[in-house]
Structure formats: structure tokens, C-alpha cells
Write a protein that holds these residues in place. Structure first.
Motif, short mmCIF file in Angstrom:
data_model
loop_
_atom_site.label_atom_id
_atom_site.label_comp_id
_atom_site.label_asym_id
_atom_site.label_seq_id
_atom_site.Cartn_x
_atom_site.Cartn_y
_atom_site.Cartn_z
N HIS A 74 6.56 7.77 -3.58
CA HIS A 74 6.54 7.05 -2.30
C HIS A 74 7.12 5.64 -2.45
O HIS A 74 7.83 5.16 -1.55
CB HIS A 74 5.11 6.99 -1.76
N TYR A 75 6.87 5.02 -3.56
CA TYR A 75 7.47 3.71 -3.84
C TYR A 75 9.00 3.82 -3.89
O TYR A 75 9.71 3.00 -3.30
CB TYR A 75 6.92 3.17 -5.16
N VAL A 76 9.51 4.84 -4.56
CA VAL A 76 10.95 5.01 -4.72
C VAL A 76 11.65 5.18 -3.38
O VAL A 76 12.73 4.63 -3.15
CB VAL A 76 11.26 6.21 -5.65
N VAL A 77 11.03 5.94 -2.47
CA VAL A 77 11.68 6.20 -1.18
C VAL A 77 11.37 5.12 -0.14
O VAL A 77 11.79 5.22 1.01
CB VAL A 77 11.30 7.59 -0.63
N GLY A 78 10.65 4.08 -0.55
CA GLY A 78 10.42 2.95 0.34
C GLY A 78 9.11 2.96 1.10
O GLY A 78 8.89 2.10 1.96
N ASN A 79 8.23 3.92 0.78
CA ASN A 79 6.92 3.97 1.44
C ASN A 79 5.88 3.27 0.56
O ASN A 79 4.89 3.87 0.11
CB ASN A 79 6.50 5.41 1.70
N SER A 80 6.10 1.99 0.30
CA SER A 80 5.24 1.27 -0.64
C SER A 80 3.81 1.15 -0.16
O SER A 80 2.89 1.01 -0.98
CB SER A 80 5.83 -0.13 -0.90
N ASP A 81 3.59 1.21 1.14
CA ASP A 81 2.21 1.11 1.66
C ASP A 81 1.34 2.23 1.11
O ASP A 81 0.15 2.03 0.82
CB ASP A 81 2.21 1.14 3.19
N VAL A 82 1.94 3.43 0.97
CA VAL A 82 1.20 4.56 0.42
C VAL A 82 0.84 4.27 -1.04
O VAL A 82 -0.29 4.51 -1.47
CB VAL A 82 2.03 5.85 0.53
N SER A 83 1.79 3.73 -1.78
CA SER A 83 1.56 3.41 -3.19
C SER A 83 0.50 2.34 -3.34
O SER A 83 -0.37 2.43 -4.22
CB SER A 83 2.86 2.95 -3.85
N LEU A 146 -1.60 1.83 -15.72
CA LEU A 146 -1.30 0.46 -16.10
C LEU A 146 0.18 0.14 -15.82
O LEU A 146 0.51 -0.94 -15.32
CB LEU A 146 -1.62 0.25 -17.57
N TRP A 147 1.06 1.09 -16.13
CA TRP A 147 2.50 0.89 -15.91
C TRP A 147 2.84 0.66 -14.45
O TRP A 147 3.48 -0.33 -14.09
CB TRP A 147 3.26 2.12 -16.44
N LEU A 148 2.37 1.57 -13.57
CA LEU A 148 2.78 1.46 -12.16
C LEU A 148 2.07 0.31 -11.46
O LEU A 148 2.68 -0.39 -10.64
CB LEU A 148 2.52 2.78 -11.43
N TYR A 149 0.79 0.10 -11.79
CA TYR A 149 0.08 -1.00 -11.17
C TYR A 149 0.77 -2.33 -11.50
O TYR A 149 1.04 -3.16 -10.62
CB TYR A 149 -1.38 -1.03 -11.62
N CYS A 150 1.08 -2.54 -12.77
CA CYS A 150 1.71 -3.79 -13.17
C CYS A 150 3.14 -3.89 -12.66
O CYS A 150 3.61 -4.99 -12.32
CB CYS A 150 1.68 -3.94 -14.69
N LYS A 151 3.84 -2.77 -12.56
CA LYS A 151 5.20 -2.78 -12.02
C LYS A 151 5.20 -3.31 -10.59
O LYS A 151 5.99 -4.19 -10.22
CB LYS A 151 5.78 -1.36 -12.06
N LEU A 152 4.29 -2.78 -9.76
CA LEU A 152 4.22 -3.23 -8.37
C LEU A 152 3.68 -4.65 -8.27
O LEU A 152 4.09 -5.43 -7.41
CB LEU A 152 3.38 -2.27 -7.53
N LEU A 153 2.76 -4.99 -9.17
CA LEU A 153 2.23 -6.35 -9.21
C LEU A 153 3.35 -7.33 -9.55
O LEU A 153 3.50 -8.39 -8.92
CB LEU A 153 1.11 -6.44 -10.24
N ASN A 154 4.17 -6.98 -10.53
CA ASN A 154 5.26 -7.85 -10.95
C ASN A 154 6.32 -8.02 -9.87
O ASN A 154 7.05 -9.01 -9.84
CB ASN A 154 5.91 -7.32 -12.23
N GLU A 155 6.40 -7.04 -8.98
CA GLU A 155 7.37 -7.11 -7.88
C GLU A 155 6.77 -7.75 -6.63
O GLU A 155 7.43 -7.80 -5.58
CB GLU A 155 7.90 -5.71 -7.57
N GLY A 156 5.55 -8.24 -6.73
CA GLY A 156 4.92 -8.93 -5.61
C GLY A 156 4.37 -8.03 -4.53
O GLY A 156 4.07 -8.49 -3.42
N LEU A 157 4.21 -6.74 -4.84
CA LEU A 157 3.71 -5.80 -3.83
C LEU A 157 2.20 -5.67 -3.84
O LEU A 157 1.62 -5.10 -2.91
CB LEU A 157 4.35 -4.42 -4.06
N LEU A 158 1.54 -6.16 -4.88
CA LEU A 158 0.08 -6.11 -4.97
C LEU A 158 -0.47 -7.52 -5.06
O LEU A 158 0.16 -8.40 -5.65
CB LEU A 158 -0.36 -5.31 -6.21
N SER A 159 -1.65 -7.71 -4.49
CA SER A 159 -2.32 -9.01 -4.54
C SER A 159 -3.72 -8.81 -5.10
O SER A 159 -4.71 -8.75 -4.34
CB SER A 159 -2.38 -9.62 -3.13
N PRO A 160 -3.83 -8.69 -6.40
CA PRO A 160 -5.14 -8.38 -7.01
C PRO A 160 -6.10 -9.56 -6.96
O PRO A 160 -5.68 -10.72 -6.96
CB PRO A 160 -4.77 -8.04 -8.45
N GLU A 161 -7.38 -9.24 -6.91
CA GLU A 161 -8.42 -10.26 -7.03
C GLU A 161 -8.74 -10.47 -8.50
O GLU A 161 -8.29 -9.71 -9.37
CB GLU A 161 -9.67 -9.81 -6.26
#
Length: 436
Positions: A74-83, A146-161
Motif C-alpha cells: 500500500h505504501y508503494v502504490v501511494g496508499n500510505s494511510d493504510v500503512s 523494524l525495517w518498515l516502521y523506521c523507513k516510514l518514520l525516516n520519510e516523515g510519514l509517522l509521528s511516534p510518541e
């Protein structure tokens, strides 16, 4: 050889695609619900939709590994909200069960009991563990998260507490506690425990993504600690070095342990090339060629030689309650069912091979790679079910196996992991064509 299970797609299959042609394929499949992922209200995904006749598979449960592949697609096809929703819920699951990491960090020897390890299969509706023995020693599953969570975090798509960052810190401490580079785990296929290159490589990918997080977001470093144990760049570098050294001592094998656990060819190694990009160059080329030469079949790709899961006439040889049980402690009976050349042929690999050739085409511009990318995409499309399939047309099977001397889809049709990989392959084909 290109086999087509459903002739209705023949009008769309091409040996040379255009962007418009790929869009027609995607629209055709979307209109036939090929990419229906039946997500749970939590944002997690069962391994497969289940019916009364295949409840025995347990595929209604959530597997971390499968969820990461669906989330990544879903991330690859642009549906990042699902990811984002999916990864957030997986993080919530780890927060609820953080004691699994902490107990092993504090007392590493309890990791010998796989039920004490973080559970990699669970109830996705309530985020609770399943009271059933399972092969939870699966380092790759944790590495994928760990890989995908950090990948999206590094791209600014996640805002972890801060609580989420504290959970991330437990992963490298856990991997260190179990010495993941020499830890025997059950890996991608959830079978007998051994030191596996595919598991080490996935963990390396996760640790490398986490290292990048520390580099790009140094202000969160104060949360990377547990009981005074601080996760630093030096600590991560040492872990990754240990893993890399062990990985390249094993490759291009999956396992080099003396005796019966030696395994020369295993299709799980493809994932280290794509999507993880842990290995490249000559080693990646050799692994790719190994799979094509030794594991590729007419209907799909074998996981490994003498794989007994869904051996020929599997439903006649095993009652439902024995077909998908945990065999990690003793595979002798199931392995007695297989004859070489009768292994099940899986549908999750051809889309990955297509994507790998797509990456090679974008890097080199060489038409031979575009032709290979197209060929393996067409193999993937050819695996979609036909009219005779009980669950309907244009479904993505887990695998084809031999029943009464004929290859048919197994009971796990559709499999969401296959759907996800096909969706990625189509997107990568579009990207290749747009680059020409």
C-alpha cells in the motif's frame, strides 16, 4: 514457459506493455476484487479470508510478516494511510506485550523456549496472544516490522510518541540478547530452527533503518534506552557488523549448518534483494539465478527443494487439523510425504522477481531487464485463478500443488501476501515504463 490459469486475461497480457496497458490490467483486476485486502477494524490484516471449509488453516489470524508485506504494498502504490494505520496498530501490539522483549533482554537464556519470545502470530481483532504452541522464534518477522516502521518514520510519514521510541529501542537490545547472527530461528517458513541467512538479512535491514533514524532524528536518542542500556550508533554498528559477517559467511546458501540442515537454495533469499536491498551486485545476481535455475516451476516457484508443505495429494495424506500445524520441533513425518519434483509452487515469488528485474532496468536502462520484468509479471498474472476455482476467478493463490496428478490452488486462496506482491509488481512495471 507461460501458463495462464484464466484465459480472460489473455487480451490484456503483453510481451511489451505501455503505461496505458498496465493501467488497463490494474483496472481490470480492481473491478474483479483481486486486490480486496479485507482489513480488520484495527487496520491489521488476516493472512487470508477464511471460510468454514478452511478455518482449519488458522489464516484468520494476523502474522507480522504478512502484514508488513501488505502494508509495504500500500505504501508503494501511494496508499500510505493504510500503512500508517497498520504500523501504528502493530506498534500498539508490541507495547501491550513489551514484557516479551524485556524478559529476554534481562535473561537471555529463556529465549530457548519459543513461547517466551515475542509472538509473531496473534489475534488481530483484540491484539491478544493465541493460547497455542507456535514457532515464535522468527527473527525475520521482527526485523521486517523494524525495517518498515523506521523507513516510514525516516520519510516523515509517522509521528511516534516517546513510548513508541522506547519500544523501538527494545528491538536491537533483544537482537543483541539472542545474538541474532548465530541464533537458530524458524524463519520465513516457520519450520525447524537453524541459523538462516534470510533471517539474519532481514534483521540487518531493520537495524540499518533504525540506525538511519538515530542519525536523522538525534533529538529522540534519549528515549533509546532500557534500564540504563543505551542504544547508540556504535552499538547498532557493532550489531550490524556481526550480522553482516555472519550473513556473508552463509550466502549464497540459506543455511550452512553441518548435516541435514544445510540448504543451498531457498527463495526467501530473494527478499534480501527486494524489497530490503540488503544484498546487491554479484551476490544478488547469483541468488536470483539460483532461484530461477533450481526452484522455478511452470506454476510458480518452490520455496526450497524437498519442501513437504502441501506435498502431492496433501489433503488425502493429512487430515485438516494436521495440515498447517506447528512442525518446528519435528518435521520427520511431514517430510516423509514429499518426493523431489513434487514440491508445491508458490505465487509470492514471481512478482518479487519481476520487481528485482525492474530495479535492474531502472539502474541500467538495459532492455533485457525490462523483458525479464515483463516475463515474470506475466507469470504472476498467469497464476490468477480460473472459472473452476471454488472461491472465484482472478484470485491470488498461496500456491499450486499436485492433486490427482494435476496442479491446483491450495485451500488458502486468496493469500493477501500474494495480492500485495502482485500489486507491487504492477506498480514497478508502471515505473519502468514511465522511465523510458
Amino acid at each position: 514457459m507461460l501458463l495462464i490459469q484464466n484465459e480472460k486475461i489473455l487480451d490484456l497480457i503483453r510481451y511489451e506493455y505501455t503505461v496505458e496497458g498496465i493501467h488497463r490490467v490494474i483496472e481490470f483486476l480492481e473491478n474483479r476484487n483481486t486486490f480486496n485486502f479485507c482489513s480488520l477494524s484495527t487496520g491489521l490484516f488476516p493472512a487470508a479470508p477464511t471460510r468454514e471449509e478452511n478455518q482449519y488453516t488458522g489464516y484468520r489470524h494476523v502474522w507480522i510478516r504478512d502484514n508488513i508485506y501488505v502494508s509495504y504494498a500500500h505504501y508503494v502504490v501511494g496508499n500510505s494511510d493504510v500503512s500508517i494505520k497498520n504500523l501504528g496498530c502493530l506498534m500498539d501490539y508490541f507495547k501491550i506485550h513489551r514484557h516479551r522483549f524485556e524478559k529476554i533482554i534481562d535473561t537471555p537464556n529463556i529465549a530457548s523456549d519459543v513461547m517466551e519470545r515475542p509472538h509473531v502470530r496473534f489475534d488481530g481483532k483484540n491484539l491478544q496472544e493465541i493460547d497455542e504452541k507456535w514457532s515464535h522464534a522468527q527473527n525475520d518477522a521482527l526485523g521486517y516490522f523494524l525495517w518498515l516502521y523506521c523507513k516510514l518514520l525516516n520519510e516523515g510519514l509517522l509521528s511516534p510518541e516517546s513510548a513508541d521510541i522506547e519500544i523501538l529501542a527494545l528491538f536491537p537490545l533483544y537482537f543483541s540478547a539472542i545474538s541474532y547472527w548465530q541464533d537458530r530461528d524458524s524463519g520465513h517458513w516457520e519450520e525447524e530452527r537453524k541459523v538462516e541467512a534470510s533471517s539474519i538479512g532481514v534483521v540487518n535491514a531493520g537495524l540499518a533503518a533504525l540506525r538511519q533514524t538515530l542519525i536523522e532524528l538525534p533529538n529522540i536518542s534519549s528515549y533509546f534506552t532500557y534500564k540504563g542500556k543505551l542504544v547508540t550508533l556504535d552499538f547498532l554498528n557493532e550489531l550490524i557488523q556481526n550480522g553482516t559477517k555472519a550473513l556473508y559467511e552463509i550466502l549464497p546458501y540459506e543455511c550452512r549448518e553441518p548435516g541435514f540442515k544445510v540448504r543451498r537454495y531457498d527463495s526467501s533469499l530473494l527478499f534480501l534483494i527486494y524489497p530490503l536491498k540488503v544484498i546487491d551486485g554479484a551476490m544478488a545476481d547469483q541468488i536470483l539465478q539460483d532461484v530461477i535455475s533450481h526452484l522455478q516451476g511452470d506454476y510458480g516457484v518452490k520455496r526450497y527443494i524437498r519442501d513437504s508443505f502441501w506435498a502431492a495429494d496433501y489433503t488425502k495424506k493429512l487430515p485438516p487439523q494436521q495440515r498447517t500445524v506447528d512442525v518446528s520441533d519435528d518435521m520427520s513425518y511431514r517430510n516423509s510425504l514429499i518426493q523431489e519434483g513434487q514440491e508445491a509452487q508458490w505465487c509470492i515469488f514471481d512478482p518479487i522477481i519481476s520487481a528485482i528485474f525492474g530495479v535492474k532496468f531502472k539502474e541500467t536502462g538495459q532492455d533485457k531487464f525490462l523483458k525479464q520484468q515483463t516475463f515474470y509479471l506475466n507469470r504472476s498474472l498467469g497464476q490468477l485463478t480460473g472459472e473452476e476455482c471454488e472461491v472465484g476467478e482472478f484470485k491470488c493463490p498461496e500456491l499450486y500443488y499436485i492433486e490427482d496428478n494435476k496442479y491446483i490452488p491450495n485451500d488458502v486462496t486468496p493469500l493477501l501476501w500474494t495480492q500485495a506482491n502482485l500489486m507491487v509488481a504492477l506498480k514497478k512495471m508502471e515505473e519502468s515504463l514511465l522511465s523510458t
